[in-house]
Design a protein around this motif. Structure first.
Motif, PDB file in Angstrom:
ATOM      1  N   GLY A 100       6.494  -2.743  -8.093  1.00 33.01           N
ATOM      2  CA  GLY A 100       5.591  -2.475  -6.800  1.00 33.01           C
ATOM      3  C   GLY A 100       4.196  -2.306  -6.995  1.00 33.01           C
ATOM      4  O   GLY A 100       3.423  -1.989  -6.258  1.00 33.01           O
ATOM      5  N   ILE A 101       3.727  -2.985  -8.241  1.00 34.19           N
ATOM      6  CA  ILE A 101       2.287  -2.736  -8.427  1.00 34.19           C
ATOM      7  C   ILE A 101       1.772  -4.353  -8.322  1.00 34.19           C
ATOM      8  O   ILE A 101       2.316  -4.958  -9.334  1.00 34.19           O
ATOM      9  N   GLU A 170      -3.771 -13.934   0.056  1.00 29.53           N
ATOM     10  CA  GLU A 170      -3.211 -13.181  -1.283  1.00 29.53           C
ATOM     11  C   GLU A 170      -2.577 -11.752  -0.851  1.00 29.53           C
ATOM     12  O   GLU A 170      -1.572 -11.317  -1.671  1.00 29.53           O
ATOM     13  N   ILE A 171      -3.194 -11.064   0.329  1.00 26.16           N
ATOM     14  CA  ILE A 171      -2.435  -9.906   0.618  1.00 26.16           C
ATOM     15  C   ILE A 171      -1.314 -10.262   0.869  1.00 26.16           C
ATOM     16  O   ILE A 171      -0.134  -9.246   0.584  1.00 26.16           O
ATOM     17  N   ASN A 178       6.910  -6.769  -1.774  1.00 24.96           N
ATOM     18  CA  ASN A 178       6.958  -5.314  -1.442  1.00 24.96           C
ATOM     19  C   ASN A 178       6.061  -4.458  -2.354  1.00 24.96           C
ATOM     20  O   ASN A 178       6.647  -3.584  -2.944  1.00 24.96           O
ATOM     21  N   ALA A 179       4.907  -4.588  -2.271  1.00 25.36           N
ATOM     22  CA  ALA A 179       3.928  -4.167  -2.852  1.00 25.36           C
ATOM     23  C   ALA A 179       3.706  -2.497  -2.345  1.00 25.36           C
ATOM     24  O   ALA A 179       3.637  -2.179  -1.183  1.00 25.36           O
ATOM     25  N   LYS A 180       3.792  -1.578  -3.173  1.00 31.74           N
ATOM     26  CA  LYS A 180       3.506  -0.290  -3.120  1.00 31.74           C
ATOM     27  C   LYS A 180       2.147   0.345  -3.428  1.00 31.74           C
ATOM     28  O   LYS A 180       1.577   1.227  -2.920  1.00 31.74           O
ATOM     29  N   ILE A 181       1.805  -0.361  -4.346  1.00 32.92           N
ATOM     30  CA  ILE A 181       0.264  -0.185  -5.008  1.00 32.92           C
ATOM     31  C   ILE A 181      -0.250  -1.547  -5.153  1.00 32.92           C
ATOM     32  O   ILE A 181       0.150  -2.441  -5.762  1.00 32.92           O
ATOM     33  N   VAL A 211       1.127   2.344   1.880  1.00 33.74           N
ATOM     34  CA  VAL A 211       0.803   1.472   0.837  1.00 33.74           C
ATOM     35  C   VAL A 211      -0.559   2.202   0.170  1.00 33.74           C
ATOM     36  O   VAL A 211      -1.476   2.682   0.658  1.00 33.74           O
ATOM     37  N   THR A 212      -0.295   2.153  -1.341  1.00 33.51           N
ATOM     38  CA  THR A 212      -1.621   2.788  -1.972  1.00 33.51           C
ATOM     39  C   THR A 212      -2.460   1.635  -2.525  1.00 33.51           C
ATOM     40  O   THR A 212      -2.209   0.769  -3.009  1.00 33.51           O
TER      41      THR A 212
END
Length: 521
Positions: A100-101, A170-171, A178-181, A211-212
Motif C-alpha cells: 500500500g505504499i 499518476e494518482i 489500493n494505495a494506503k500511503i 489515505v495518508t
C-alpha cells in the motif's frame, strides 16, 4: 527562536504509540561513497494525515522516499521501517506497492504512446488466462477517474494530456494499487495555479477516505495550506516535526536551513542605464500549424542595470518567444532582435552565443545539462573553443571549471562528479556556470528556481544580482508571481502570444499581473 539541533533530534528514540501511526522510520542510515545521505532518521506518519516533508536539496528527502518506496531495498541501509507497528523489509517497488505504499516521483513514469487505462493498469492488467479484459479495464479506469473528478477518456493517449492531467493520472494509477500511503515528490512543480488547486483538492478528498499522504514540496505556502504536520530534514538528519498550528513560513525555513533568511528576495535598488536588448515586431508561427501565431507582434526593451521579469499564465508564449529569440524554436519567425543597438540574425544556438546571448531553459535536466557527464564537462560544453585548440587542454578545462564551481558555490565532491547525482539547486548552478563561461551580454533565465529549495533559491538570486551589477542584462521568466515581483525592476506580461502590459515594479501587484495575464488591457 531557539535552534533545534538536528543531531539531537536524529538521536531521539521515538516514543512508541504505534496504533496512531501507519508508517515509522527508526534510526535509518544510508550512505553513498563519500556522503552520509541519512543519519539516524526517526520519523512517524499518522494514519490519514497529510504530512509535509521539507528540506533543502541534498537534505536527504529523496533518499528517504526511495527507501520508503522500495527503490533502495532492505539491506542497502541501516535501521528499521515499521508499517502499522510491524517491522517490514521492502525488497523492491512492487513489494512496497503490494503493502500500500505508492510513490509519485517528480519525473512522471507514464508512457505517452499508451492510453490512460493502459498506463493505469500497466503490468497489472485485468485478464483471464492471459487475455486482457479490455471492458473491465475501461470500466475500472472510468470509475477511478470519476472518483477523482477527472473528465478524461480512458482510451485517450497520455501524450495528448497536459502535465496537470498526467499528474492526476499518476494518482489514479496509485489508487488502482489500493494505495494506503501516497508519497508525492514535488507534485505541483510544473503545474499552473489552477491545476495545483485541483491536485490539492483531490489530496484532501483522499485524506477523507483514510489515505495518508507524505507531501514533499519547496512551495512553502502550499505546505502551509495542505499539511497537518511538517517535518524537516537537514544535512541528512531529522530536525523536528511540528503541527500546522505551531508553524509559519519563517519557522519552516528556520527548520530547513538552521538560520533566519531576513529577506527571501534580495532585490537591490539600481539605476538602469542604456537599452542593451530590444525585440521589435517579433512574430513566431507554430511549427505544426504554419498559419497559427504563437507570438504576435511583440515589442519590448531590456536595459542595463535592471532585471526584466516576464510573467504570464502557462501557454502564454513566454518560453516559445525566448526559444525563438535564441534560435532553437522550430517555428518560422519574423521581426528584429537588437543587442547593444545592432540588429543580429540568430538562426541557431551557436549564433546566439556568438552574439552574446545566453538562455537557461526551464527544463535543466533535458535541455540544460547532460546528466551522465561531469560538472567540469557541463560547465565548459558551450565554450569548448576556450579550452581547446583542436586538442582539449585538460588542465585549462579543469582550472576554469574549478573556478566557476567555486564562485557559484556548487556543492559537489569534485568537478569530476556526475551532474545527475547532484541536487537540483547545484545542477542549476552548473547550468548558470556553463552560460557565464560564454560571457553573455544578455542572460535569459526561464523558471530559474523551479524545483529548488529556499536556501539554493537565495544563492541563485544573489548570483543574478551580481551579474546585473557587472553589466549583464538579465531577463527572468517565472510562473511564481512572488518571485517576479520580488526580483524584477520591471515586469512585462504576456497572454496568448501578445504583450499586454509593461509595468514598473512600483506599479506592479499580483492582482494587476493576473488581470493582464488573463487578457485585460
Amino acid at each position: 527562536m531557539k535552534e533545534v539541533s538536528a543531531k539531537e533530534n536524529s538521536a531521539k528514540k521515538p516514543v512508541s504509540h504505534s496504533g496512531d501511526y501507519i508508517l515509522e522510520t527508526r534510526n535509518v542510515k544510508k550512505s553513498f561513497p563519500g556522503v552520509m545521505a541519512l543519519n539516524n532518521v526517526n520519523l512517524k506518519f499518522k494514519k490519514g494525515e497529510i504530512h509535509a516533508l521539507c528540506g533543502e536539496n541534498g537534505a536527504g528527502k529523496s533518499t528517504l522516499i526511495k527507501i520508503l518506496s522500495g527503490v533502495y531495498p532492505s539491506g542497502s541501509y541501516e535501521g528499521e521501517i515499521l508499517l502499522n507497528g510491524e517491522k517490514v523489509e521492502l525488497s523492491n517497488i512492487d513489494d512496497a506497492e503490494q503493502r500500500g505504499i505508492v510513490c509519485i516521483h517528480q519525473e512522471l513514469a507514464l508512457v505517452g504512446e499508451l492510453t490512460v487505462q493502459e498506463n493505469i493498469f500497466l503490468g497489472n492488467e485485468p485478464n483471464v488466462a492471459g487475455i486482457i479484459k479490455w471492458d473491465i479495464m475501461y470500466s475500472r479506469t472510468k470509475a477511478l477517474l470519476d472518483e477523482l473528478g477527472l473528465n478524461i477518456k480512458p482510451d485517450e493517449q497520455v501524450k495528448n494530456l497536459g502535465i496537470g492531467q498526467q499528474q492526476l493520472v499518476e494518482i489514479a494509477k496509485a489508487l488502482s494499487k489500493n494505495a494506503k500511503i501516497l508519497i508525492l515528490d514535488e507534485p505541483t512543480s510544473a503545474l499552473t495555479e489552477r491545476e495545483s488547486e485541483t491536485l490539492l483538492k483531490i489530496i484532501r478528498q483522499l485524506q477523507k477516505k483514510g489515505v495518508t499522504s507524505i507531501y514533499i514540496s519547496h512551495k512553502l505556502d502550499e505546505v502551509l495550506e495542505i499539511a497537518g504536520s511538517v517535518s524537516a530534514l537537514r544535512d541528512g538528519q531529522y530536525v523536528d516535526t511540528k503541527s500546522r498550528k505551531e508553524i509559519d513560513k519563517d519557522t519552516i525555513i528556520y527548520m530547513m536551513v538552521g538560520r533566519k533568511l531576513e529577506k527571501l528576495y534580495p532585490r537591490k535598488e539600481r539605476m538602469k542605464s542604456e537599452c542593451g536588448f530590444e525585440v521589435r515586431n517579433f512574430t513566431v508561427y507554430d511549427p505544426d500549424v504554419p498559419t497559427k501565431k504563437v507570438i504576435d507582434n511583440v515589442n519590448f526593451k531590456a536595459f542595463k542595470g535592471e532585471i526584466l521579469g516576464i510573467a504570464g499564465l502557462m501557454g502564454a508564449g513566454r518560453t516559445e518567444m525566448v526559444s525563438s529569440i535564441f534560435g532553437v524554436y522550430e517555428g518560422k519567425q519574423q521581426g528584429d532582435v537588437l543587442i547593444e543597438g545592432k540588429s543580429v540574425k540568430i538562426k541557431n544556438a551557436v549564433d546566439a552565443i556568438h552574439h552574446g546571448l545566453g538562455l537557461i531553459s526551464e527544463d535543466r535536466k533535458s535541455e540544460g545539462l547532460v546528466l551522465n557527464m561531469t560538472v567540469k564537462e557541463n560547465i565548459t560544453m558551450a565554450s569548448l573553443g576556450k579550452v581547446s585548440n583542436f586538442v582539449m587542454d585538460n588542465n585549462k578545462e579543469s582550472s576554469i571549471a574549478t573556478q566557476y564551481s567555486k564562485d557559484l558555490n556548487v556543492k559537489a565532491p569534485t568537478i569530476e562528479s556526475v551532474v545527475g547525482n547532484l541536487s537540483g539547486g547545484n545542477q542549476q548552478k552548473v547550468v548558470i556556470g556553463k552560460w557565464l563561461m560564454t560571457n553573455p551580454k544578455v542572460l535569459i533565465l526561464d523558471e530559474p528556481t523551479r524545483g529548488i529549495d529556499i536556501g539554493a533559491k537565495f544563492e541563485i538570486y544573489e548570483i543574478i544580482n551580481k551579474l546585473v551589477d557587472e553589466g549583464v542584462i538579465v531577463i527572468i521568466i517565472s510562473s511564481e508571481l512572488e518571485e517576479v515581483l520580488g526580483m524584477s525592476d520591471r515586469v512585462i506580461v504576456m497572454t496568448e502570444g501578445k504583450l499586454t502590459a509593461d509595468l514598473n515594479i512600483q506599479d506592479a501587484t499580483q492582482e494587476k499581473i493576473i488581470y493582464y495575464a488573463t487578457g485585460g488591457v
